[in-house]
Motif scaffolding. Sequence first.
Motif, PDB file in Angstrom:
ATOM      1  N   VAL A  17       0.844  -1.192   0.000  1.00 17.18           N
ATOM      2  CA  VAL A  17       0.000   0.000   0.000  1.00 17.18           C
ATOM      3  C   VAL A  17       0.882   1.245   0.000  1.00 17.18           C
ATOM      4  N   GLY A  18       0.827   1.988  -1.098  1.00 15.32           N
ATOM      5  CA  GLY A  18       1.600   3.217  -1.194  1.00 15.32           C
ATOM      6  C   GLY A  18       0.797   4.407  -0.701  1.00 15.32           C
ATOM      7  N   GLU A  19       1.465   5.296   0.018  1.00 16.42           N
ATOM      8  CA  GLU A  19       0.817   6.503   0.539  1.00 16.42           C
ATOM      9  C   GLU A  19       1.731   7.694   0.317  1.00 16.42           C
ATOM     10  N   VAL A  20       1.144   8.841   0.018  1.00 21.20           N
ATOM     11  CA  VAL A  20       1.903  10.070  -0.122  1.00 21.20           C
ATOM     12  C   VAL A  20       1.435  11.031   0.964  1.00 21.20           C
ATOM     13  N   ASN A  21       2.382  11.544   1.725  1.00 22.19           N
ATOM     14  CA  ASN A  21       2.111  12.506   2.786  1.00 22.19           C
ATOM     15  C   ASN A  21       2.909  13.761   2.490  1.00 22.19           C
ATOM     16  N   ARG A  22       2.631  14.843   3.216  1.00 25.72           N
ATOM     17  CA  ARG A  22       3.340  16.081   2.917  1.00 25.72           C
ATOM     18  C   ARG A  22       3.550  16.908   4.179  1.00 25.72           C
ATOM     19  N   PHE A  23       4.427  17.886   4.020  1.00 26.74           N
ATOM     20  CA  PHE A  23       4.648  18.908   5.038  1.00 26.74           C
ATOM     21  C   PHE A  23       4.211  20.232   4.434  1.00 26.74           C
ATOM     22  N   SER A  24       3.413  20.990   5.156  1.00 26.67           N
ATOM     23  CA  SER A  24       2.910  22.250   4.612  1.00 26.67           C
ATOM     24  C   SER A  24       3.777  23.446   4.984  1.00 26.67           C
ATOM     25  N   LYS A  25       4.681  23.280   5.934  1.00 23.54           N
ATOM     26  CA  LYS A  25       5.527  24.407   6.344  1.00 23.54           C
ATOM     27  C   LYS A  25       6.997  24.062   6.138  1.00 23.54           C
ATOM     28  N   VAL A  26       7.581  24.673   5.111  1.00 25.27           N
ATOM     29  CA  VAL A  26       9.003  24.523   4.819  1.00 25.27           C
ATOM     30  C   VAL A  26       9.585  25.907   4.562  1.00 25.27           C
ATOM     31  N   SER A  27      10.861  26.058   4.820  1.00 25.59           N
ATOM     32  CA  SER A  27      11.560  27.300   4.508  1.00 25.59           C
ATOM     33  C   SER A  27      12.962  26.935   4.056  1.00 25.59           C
ATOM     34  N   GLY A  28      13.614  27.865   3.368  1.00 26.93           N
ATOM     35  CA  GLY A  28      14.969  27.568   2.953  1.00 26.93           C
ATOM     36  C   GLY A  28      15.449  28.419   1.807  1.00 26.93           C
ATOM     37  N   HIS A  29      16.583  27.997   1.256  1.00 28.41           N
ATOM     38  CA  HIS A  29      17.200  28.731   0.160  1.00 28.41           C
ATOM     39  C   HIS A  29      18.086  27.784  -0.655  1.00 28.41           C
ATOM     40  N   VAL A  30      18.489  28.271  -1.815  1.00 28.11           N
ATOM     41  CA  VAL A  30      19.417  27.552  -2.680  1.00 28.11           C
ATOM     42  C   VAL A  30      20.585  28.483  -2.942  1.00 28.11           C
ATOM     43  N   THR A  31      21.798  27.989  -2.725  1.00 26.64           N
ATOM     44  CA  THR A  31      22.989  28.807  -2.917  1.00 26.64           C
ATOM     45  C   THR A  31      23.432  28.796  -4.376  1.00 26.64           C
ATOM     46  N   GLN A  32      24.354  29.694  -4.708  1.00 27.36           N
ATOM     47  CA  GLN A  32      24.876  29.805  -6.076  1.00 27.36           C
ATOM     48  C   GLN A  32      25.526  28.516  -6.553  1.00 27.36           C
ATOM     49  N   ASP A  33      26.090  27.738  -5.644  1.00 28.80           N
ATOM     50  CA  ASP A  33      26.778  26.517  -6.051  1.00 28.80           C
ATOM     51  C   ASP A  33      25.875  25.284  -6.072  1.00 28.80           C
ATOM     52  N   GLY A  34      24.547  25.479  -5.945  1.00 31.11           N
ATOM     53  CA  GLY A  34      23.614  24.376  -6.097  1.00 31.11           C
ATOM     54  C   GLY A  34      23.356  23.569  -4.851  1.00 31.11           C
ATOM     55  N   ARG A  35      23.332  24.195  -3.704  1.00 30.41           N
ATOM     56  CA  ARG A  35      22.994  23.503  -2.460  1.00 30.41           C
ATOM     57  C   ARG A  35      21.674  24.050  -1.948  1.00 30.41           C
ATOM     58  N   ALA A  36      20.676  23.188  -1.924  1.00 27.34           N
ATOM     59  CA  ALA A  36      19.391  23.543  -1.336  1.00 27.34           C
ATOM     60  C   ALA A  36      19.429  23.187   0.141  1.00 27.34           C
ATOM     61  N   GLU A  37      19.027  24.121   0.968  1.00 25.32           N
ATOM     62  CA  GLU A  37      18.946  23.888   2.411  1.00 25.32           C
ATOM     63  C   GLU A  37      17.519  24.208   2.829  1.00 25.32           C
ATOM     64  N   ILE A  38      16.788  23.164   3.214  1.00 22.36           N
ATOM     65  CA  ILE A  38      15.373  23.295   3.513  1.00 22.36           C
ATOM     66  C   ILE A  38      15.123  22.866   4.952  1.00 22.36           C
ATOM     67  N   THR A  39      14.438  23.717   5.711  1.00 23.20           N
ATOM     68  CA  THR A  39      14.033  23.383   7.066  1.00 23.20           C
ATOM     69  C   THR A  39      12.568  22.966   7.023  1.00 23.20           C
ATOM     70  N   ILE A  40      12.281  21.831   7.626  1.00 21.26           N
ATOM     71  CA  ILE A  40      10.941  21.252   7.604  1.00 21.26           C
ATOM     72  C   ILE A  40      10.332  21.360   8.990  1.00 21.26           C
ATOM     73  N   ASP A  41       9.174  22.000   9.094  1.00 24.17           N
ATOM     74  CA  ASP A  41       8.426  22.053  10.351  1.00 24.17           C
ATOM     75  C   ASP A  41       7.680  20.727  10.469  1.00 24.17           C
ATOM     76  N   LEU A  42       8.173  19.837  11.337  1.00 20.92           N
ATOM     77  CA  LEU A  42       7.615  18.496  11.427  1.00 20.92           C
ATOM     78  C   LEU A  42       6.183  18.484  11.957  1.00 20.92           C
ATOM     79  N   SER A  43       5.793  19.527  12.677  1.00 19.24           N
ATOM     80  CA  SER A  43       4.413  19.584  13.178  1.00 19.24           C
ATOM     81  C   SER A  43       3.417  19.856  12.062  1.00 19.24           C
ATOM     82  N   SER A  44       3.910  20.187  10.868  1.00 15.67           N
ATOM     83  CA  SER A  44       3.019  20.461   9.735  1.00 15.67           C
ATOM     84  C   SER A  44       2.780  19.229   8.873  1.00 15.67           C
ATOM     85  N   VAL A  45       3.136  18.037   9.378  1.00 20.50           N
ATOM     86  CA  VAL A  45       2.921  16.812   8.611  1.00 20.50           C
ATOM     87  C   VAL A  45       1.430  16.627   8.351  1.00 20.50           C
ATOM     88  N   GLU A  46       1.103  16.191   7.141  1.00 23.07           N
ATOM     89  CA  GLU A  46      -0.294  15.945   6.777  1.00 23.07           C
ATOM     90  C   GLU A  46      -0.396  14.588   6.095  1.00 23.07           C
TER      91      GLU A  46
END
Length: 148
Positions: free
Chosen positions: A43-72
């Motif tokens: 059984v496959g399920e897709v869940n999500r987080f509604s609250k994320v923040s972050g940035h991507v640097t010039q050299d291609g590094r994405a840094e994303i902070t995930i608010d775990l309380s926003s799991v849905e």
Amino acid sequence: MKLLLKTVTIASAIVATPVLAGTWNLDSDNSHLAYGTIKKNAVGEVNRFSKVSGHVTQDGRAEITIDLSSVETNIDIRNDRMIEFVFRKAGSATLTADFNMAEVSGLSIGQTTTIDAESVLSLAGSDVTFDTELFVATVRILGPGFHQ
């Protein structure tokens, strides 16, 4: 927990706004992070987080902070159990992803692409490395609440 995280597939919709220094800022209102799990090998399920923040640097590094309380998960009791038992009541997790910035740096406003990235998820004191797919869209911020 490592076994669980290794079986998770993560896809993130990153809506980014290029700024003068070349860093792209994540548009939190229009971005989301989803993960898929397989229960009982069938059984496959897709869940999500509604609250994320972050940035991507010039050299291609994405840094994303995930608010775990926003799991849905679409089931309230499961949301609570994910926070308590899987996330161990941690407030947030960090996802870093490294990719070839040349694949997205030429995007015009409104263009989108999908890219592969090597990623690390830091959660509850553990780091797990895996491959991920990022959907990237560029927008221009015209002012508070306005996008192009």
